[in-house]
Motif scaffolding. Sequence first.
Motif, PDB file in Angstrom:
ATOM      1  N   UNK A   1       0.839  -1.199   0.000  1.00  0.00           N
ATOM      2  CA  UNK A   1       0.000   0.000   0.000  1.00  0.00           C
ATOM      3  C   UNK A   1       0.875   1.250   0.000  1.00  0.00           C
ATOM      4  N   UNK A   2       0.552   2.190  -0.897  1.00  0.00           N
ATOM      5  CA  UNK A   2       1.231   3.480  -0.956  1.00  0.00           C
ATOM      6  C   UNK A   2       0.467   4.469  -0.093  1.00  0.00           C
ATOM      7  N   UNK A   3       1.224   5.212   0.726  1.00  0.00           N
ATOM      8  CA  UNK A   3       0.633   6.195   1.638  1.00  0.00           C
ATOM      9  C   UNK A   3       1.536   7.431   1.651  1.00  0.00           C
ATOM     10  N   UNK A   4       0.916   8.622   1.654  1.00  0.00           N
ATOM     11  CA  UNK A   4       1.701   9.857   1.778  1.00  0.00           C
ATOM     12  C   UNK A   4       2.312   9.928   3.175  1.00  0.00           C
ATOM     13  N   UNK A   5       3.390  10.671   3.298  1.00  0.00           N
ATOM     14  CA  UNK A   5       4.138  10.761   4.559  1.00  0.00           C
ATOM     15  C   UNK A   5       3.247  11.129   5.740  1.00  0.00           C
TER      16      UNK A   5
ATOM     17  N   UNK B   1      -2.284  -1.626  -8.047  1.00  0.00           N
ATOM     18  CA  UNK B   1      -1.617  -0.693  -7.141  1.00  0.00           C
ATOM     19  C   UNK B   1      -2.632  -0.276  -6.072  1.00  0.00           C
ATOM     20  N   UNK B   2      -2.211  -0.322  -4.813  1.00  0.00           N
ATOM     21  CA  UNK B   2      -3.089   0.062  -3.703  1.00  0.00           C
ATOM     22  C   UNK B   2      -2.616   1.382  -3.112  1.00  0.00           C
ATOM     23  N   UNK B   3      -3.578   2.241  -2.802  1.00  0.00           N
ATOM     24  CA  UNK B   3      -3.274   3.555  -2.226  1.00  0.00           C
ATOM     25  C   UNK B   3      -4.268   3.835  -1.111  1.00  0.00           C
ATOM     26  N   UNK B   4      -3.770   4.293   0.022  1.00  0.00           N
ATOM     27  CA  UNK B   4      -4.634   4.657   1.150  1.00  0.00           C
ATOM     28  C   UNK B   4      -4.328   6.089   1.558  1.00  0.00           C
ATOM     29  N   UNK B   5      -5.344   6.781   2.064  1.00  0.00           N
ATOM     30  CA  UNK B   5      -5.149   8.147   2.549  1.00  0.00           C
ATOM     31  C   UNK B   5      -4.251   8.133   3.774  1.00  0.00           C
ATOM     32  N   UNK B   6      -4.437   7.097   4.621  1.00  0.00           N
ATOM     33  CA  UNK B   6      -3.595   6.948   5.807  1.00  0.00           C
ATOM     34  C   UNK B   6      -3.763   5.557   6.374  1.00  0.00           C
TER      35      UNK B   6
END
Length: 110
Positions: free
Chosen positions: A60-64, A100-105
Amino acid sequence: MARIRVGLLPSAVCMAGTEATLKIKDPQTGEVATDRETGEHLYTVTVMLMEDGRADVLKITVAQSGIPAGLKPGVMVRPVDLFATPWARIFNGQLSDGIAYRAAKLELVK
């Protein structure tokens, strides 16, 4: 590209398998991947999703800003606003595809 919201069952359990790792956009130059809207660095976290007697591994991709303090392997987490984006590309004459997986947090589960 289609973004698909991922709904997890209330019985789903997610466990971090790795610490957050800085996502590299271009391995040859070392350029770091950033969020298109905020410019924040992006990180990847491997998460084990256990649901209905089966387990899957998601990267999972997550912003810093979405990485909680105390995130480490073995800690229970909950992805917030999880989306899946199917992708495909031809590289060196061979088709590669995946999701591709992406989460807000990620939230730590107490």
